[in-house]
Design a protein around this motif. Structure first.
Motif, short mmCIF file in Angstrom:
data_model
loop_
_atom_site.label_atom_id
_atom_site.label_comp_id
_atom_site.label_asym_id
_atom_site.label_seq_id
_atom_site.Cartn_x
_atom_site.Cartn_y
_atom_site.Cartn_z
N VAL A 23 0.91 -1.22 -0.10
CA VAL A 23 -0.19 -0.09 -0.19
C VAL A 23 0.99 1.26 0.02
CG1 VAL A 23 -1.86 1.26 1.39
CG2 VAL A 23 -1.87 -1.14 1.17
N ALA A 24 2.06 1.20 0.66
CA ALA A 24 2.86 2.40 0.41
C ALA A 24 3.27 2.57 -0.84
CB ALA A 24 4.33 2.06 1.18
N ALA A 25 3.59 1.46 -1.84
CA ALA A 25 3.62 1.69 -3.12
C ALA A 25 2.65 2.23 -4.01
CB ALA A 25 4.48 0.40 -3.87
N LEU A 26 1.35 1.77 -3.53
CA LEU A 26 0.09 2.03 -4.27
C LEU A 26 -0.17 3.62 -4.23
CD1 LEU A 26 -2.45 1.42 -5.27
CD2 LEU A 26 -3.29 0.86 -3.14
N GLY A 65 3.72 -5.91 -10.42
CA GLY A 65 3.08 -6.29 -11.71
C GLY A 65 1.90 -5.48 -11.65
N ARG A 66 1.05 -5.70 -10.55
CA ARG A 66 -0.24 -5.10 -10.44
C ARG A 66 -0.06 -3.68 -10.53
NH1 ARG A 66 -5.68 -6.60 -11.14
NH2 ARG A 66 -7.06 -5.16 -9.91
N LEU A 188 -4.97 -5.80 -4.60
CA LEU A 188 -3.50 -6.32 -4.55
C LEU A 188 -3.53 -7.82 -3.63
CD1 LEU A 188 -1.95 -3.12 -3.01
CD2 LEU A 188 -1.85 -3.85 -5.38
N PRO A 189 -2.75 -8.64 -4.48
CA PRO A 189 -2.76 -10.14 -3.98
C PRO A 189 -2.09 -10.19 -2.26
CG PRO A 189 -0.70 -9.58 -5.29
CD PRO A 189 -1.66 -8.37 -5.34
N THR A 190 -1.60 -9.14 -1.85
CA THR A 190 -1.40 -9.15 -0.53
C THR A 190 -2.45 -8.51 0.54
OG1 THR A 190 -0.07 -6.94 -0.65
CG2 THR A 190 1.12 -8.91 -0.78
N ALA A 191 -3.58 -8.30 -0.01
CA ALA A 191 -4.61 -7.73 1.08
C ALA A 191 -5.00 -8.23 2.25
CB ALA A 191 -5.82 -7.43 -0.18
#
Length: 377
Positions: A23-26, A65-66, A188-191
């Motif tokens: 989420v920091a990257a998002l 990638g997302r 995101l796949p880590t949600a």
């Protein structure tokens, strides 16, 4: 979000494969910050099958990638071994309880990672830590996160002006539940990924088994503070002050059926001291002495001052008076007695939400510790 073409990378985000760094990257991407990710491998696979680095790496790649951002990879396992793990072992061998997360931040994430980001041409790094940085009057301040239940400034107190001026904490003003929701909304796949807990390189494995690979321990006596032997321990290295679990003390004749707690360690004599009751007077201290302190501003606010402190993560603020001695070490007296203040752990000082800095705890005036020091003198 703007669709304008991106410029050269200005900020590199430490991508751990967890929801927070994702989420920091998002957030930075959605602010049109030119970013790239960087995955750090800090621990070599030791063949136990417990290392999750490859899973985390795959998650970091999937998130990048997302988000449509490039990702880089760096192996800092050698630097981690020398800068963090060797110290970790030395502290346990001396009977102290170290905090490797503090050293990892200072030596790896805000040193080698920062150097790697600059080598990629970036000006800034960003991480998923819950903390804030603010510039005031020509200085950069480290502040607690808005979500006090997740605040990680305790682990960041060894940072200085050079690191903070080049660091962004995009989650510092967010609540954890909102971070999870942002990850879910963005697909995101880590949600839903579980947060990592405990010491990073040990993971979910048994702590004693892991430590025993590097520090062969000797069995010894468990005694009450008055010297009565009530059992045996598998090694003093494995225990810390205030610990209840793992003592395996059954019913002891002449004592109540109440839980036992570690109240002291004598490494030289290989004795573990225990007492009954979580509020045992043998666990309490009112003063401590530290190793040389680190100040985020570069110097202490005064030679003697009042502030609040934490001697462990997520502890409530405790009022204290701090004396800065000529050699840079600290003498600290608390307004009220503290439970299980542990040599090797970090004392971190605050003025409201501002983290002033901190130091490693060297000694306390806990009664058993004072007795052992007097005996050794």
């Amino acid at each position: 979000m703007s669709t304008a073409p991106r410029t050269a990378v200005r900020t590199v985000v430490g991508m751990s494969g967890g929801v927070d760094s994702s989420v920091a990257a998002l957030r930075l991407r959605d602010e049109d910050e030119p970013i790239a990710g960087l995955f750090m491998q800090n621990w070599d696979d030791d063949g136990s099958g417990d290392c999750r680095a490859e899973d985390d790496r795959r998650d970091a790649v999937a998130v990048s990638g997302r988000l449509g951002i490039p990702i880089h990879f760096r192996d800092f396992s050698g630097e981690y071994w020398k800068g963090v793990f060797e110290h970790f072992l030395a502290e346990y061998a001396a009977g102290r309880t170290p905090n490797p997360d503090v050293l990892c931040n200072r030596e790896i994430k805000f040193k080698h990672f920062l150097d790697a980001a600059r080598a990629l041409g970036a000006e800034f790094i960003a991480t998923g830590h819950y903390a804030r940085v603010e510039a005031r009057d020509g200085r950069h301040l480290l502040l607690r996160a808005v979500d006090r239940s997740k605040d990680q400034s305790y682990f960041l107190h060894q940072l200085g002006q050079a690191q903070l001026s080049a660091t962004k904490f995009p989650l510092g003003r967010l609540l954890k539940r909102d971070v999870r929701q942002m990850a879910l909304d963005a697909g995101l796949p880590t949600a839903a990924k579980k947060d990592s807990t405990g010491i990073c390189f040990i993971g979910e494995r048994d702590f004693r088994e892991f430590l025993g690979r590097y520090l062969p321990a000797r069995e010894g006596e468990m005694r009450t503070p008055d010297g009565q032997v009530i059992g045996r321990h598998p090694g003093v290295f494995y225990f810390t002050l205030g610990q209840r679990e793992g003592l395996n003390i059954g019913g002891v004749r002449g004592f109540e059926a109440a839980p036992w707690y570690v109240v002291g360690k004598d490494v030289g004599e290989n004795v573990l001291y225990v007492d009954q009751g979580s509020d045992s007077p043998w666990l309490h201290s009112q003063a401590l002495w530290s190793e040389a302190a680190h100040w985020i501003a570069g110097s202490p606010p005064a030679k003697r001052f009042e502030c609040t402190a934490q001697t462990r993560y997520r502890q409530a603020d405790e009022a204290c008076e701090v004396d800065v001695r000529d050699d840079g070490t600290l003498s600290v007296r608390f307004a009220r007695a503290q439970r299980a203040v542990t040599p090797g752990q970090s004392l971190v000082l605050y003025d409201g939400d501002v983290c002033l800095g901190g130091a490693v705890i060297a000694a306390t005036d806990a009664p058993l510790e004072e007795r052992l020091k007097a005996r050794a003198a």
